[in-house]
Design an enzyme around this catalytic site. Structure first.
Site, PDB file in Angstrom:
ATOM      1  N   TYR A 130       0.847  -1.191   0.000  1.00 26.90           N
ATOM      2  CA  TYR A 130       0.000   0.000   0.000  1.00 26.90           C
ATOM      3  C   TYR A 130       0.879   1.236   0.000  1.00 26.90           C
ATOM      4  CZ  TYR A 130      -3.282   3.589   1.398  1.00 26.90           C
ATOM      5  OH  TYR A 130      -4.038   4.733   1.427  1.00 26.90           O
ATOM      6  N   GLU A 218      -3.708   7.268  -4.286  1.00 30.55           N
ATOM      7  CA  GLU A 218      -3.660   6.016  -3.526  1.00 30.55           C
ATOM      8  C   GLU A 218      -3.388   4.837  -4.458  1.00 30.55           C
ATOM      9  OE1 GLU A 218      -7.360   4.355  -1.789  1.00 30.55           O
ATOM     10  OE2 GLU A 218      -6.292   4.433   0.113  1.00 30.55           O
TER      11      GLU A 218
END
Ligand code: ADP
Ligand code: MG
Length: 255
Positions: A130, A218
């Site tokens: 992530y 993101e």
């Protein structure tokens, strides 16, 4: 509330394929892919991808597509992100997905109609990570948020294993420094070719974020491939009102 969820309350999201196209224009590593609106287009364009693995991805303004369910299909049907092993298989999946309603954790029970698919070259995934960039409300700094726990909601990681999330604030005067890069490579446990890729990827993402006045960038997941290199596998980019005024090319992407 945390930095990531705060940054999600913004004005405009663009689709995954648009975000990837934008990041690719800055030099970030993304797969080859094509956006299509019909089964005929899926058949025509999938044939131009290298294969042998294809991924058919619903383009809706919501995450959690992989684990999502189509209202019109049975409980046992596959979700909104599907692997395909041939162009024929791409076509079969495109038929099932286009025009149907995908319900994910983020769409609410009404779901969202899938009118666009992104057909992408399949990657051999070694690890899912992530990585995001946002403005940390606490410090006011543009910050990277990194975790080895990619491919799942960062909210879940924040709840269950908050120690696995590392935040790196960037000094606006210096930009992304060598020290920042080392911190991010360590946070993501990157070594060898992947750590080398990180040296260029982190400043590249920062540049895109700053120049395009993004509110949130993101990447979930950022992957380490079997060949040891990094690739942006999913991308969510959000903008606020002011950014849209300054960037008519982005305002144009509004549905
Ligand atoms: P979402 O977050 O909306 O579920 P993702 O783009 O993150 O959608 O895809 C979900 C999962 O599907 C990823 O975590 C990854 O495991 C797999 N996946 C997505 N794109 C590819 C690809 N190009 N090659 C191989 N696997 C993929
Ligand atoms: Mg994702």
């Amino acid at each position: 509330s945390n930095a990531v969820t705060d940054a999600k309350g913004v004005f405009m999201n663009i689709h995954e394929y648009q975000a990837k196209r934008l990041l690719h224009s800055y030099g970030a590593p993304v797969a080859k892919g094509v956006a299509v609106y019909s089964v005929a287009q899926a058949e025509e364009w999938a044939g131009k991808l290298p294969g042998p693995l294809y991924v058919v991805k619903s383009q809706i303004h919501a995450g959690g597509r992989g684990k999502g369910k189509f209202k019109e299909l049975g409980e046992d049907a596959k979700g909104g992100v599907r692997l395909a092993k041939s162009v024929e298989d791409v076509v079969t999946n495109a038929k099932e997905m286009l025009g149907n309603t995908l319900v994910t954790k983020q769409t609410g029970p009404a779901g969202k109609q899938v009118n666009r698919l992104y057909i992408e070259d399949g990657a051999d995934i070694a690890r899912e990570l992530y990585l995001s960039i946002l403005v940390d409300r606490g410090t006011g700094k543009v910050s990277f948020v990194a975790s080895t726990e990619g491919g799942m909601d960062i909210e879940t990681v924040a709840e269950e294993t908050p120690d696995k999330i590392v935040t790196v604030g960037i000094d606006p005067m210096s930009g992304v420094t060598g020290v920042d890069i080392d911190k991010l490579n360590t946070a993501l446990a990157l070594k060898g070719a992947a750590a080398e890729d990180g040296k260029t990827l982190f400043p590249t993402l920062y540049k895109a974020f700053m120049e395009k006045d993004m509110s949130l960038l993101e990447i979930n997941p950022l992957i380490v491939m079997e060949d040891g290199h990094l690739r942006v596998l999913d991308a969510k980019v959000s903008f606020d009102n002011n950014a849209i005024f300054r960037h008519p090319d982005i305002a144009e992407l509004r549905d």
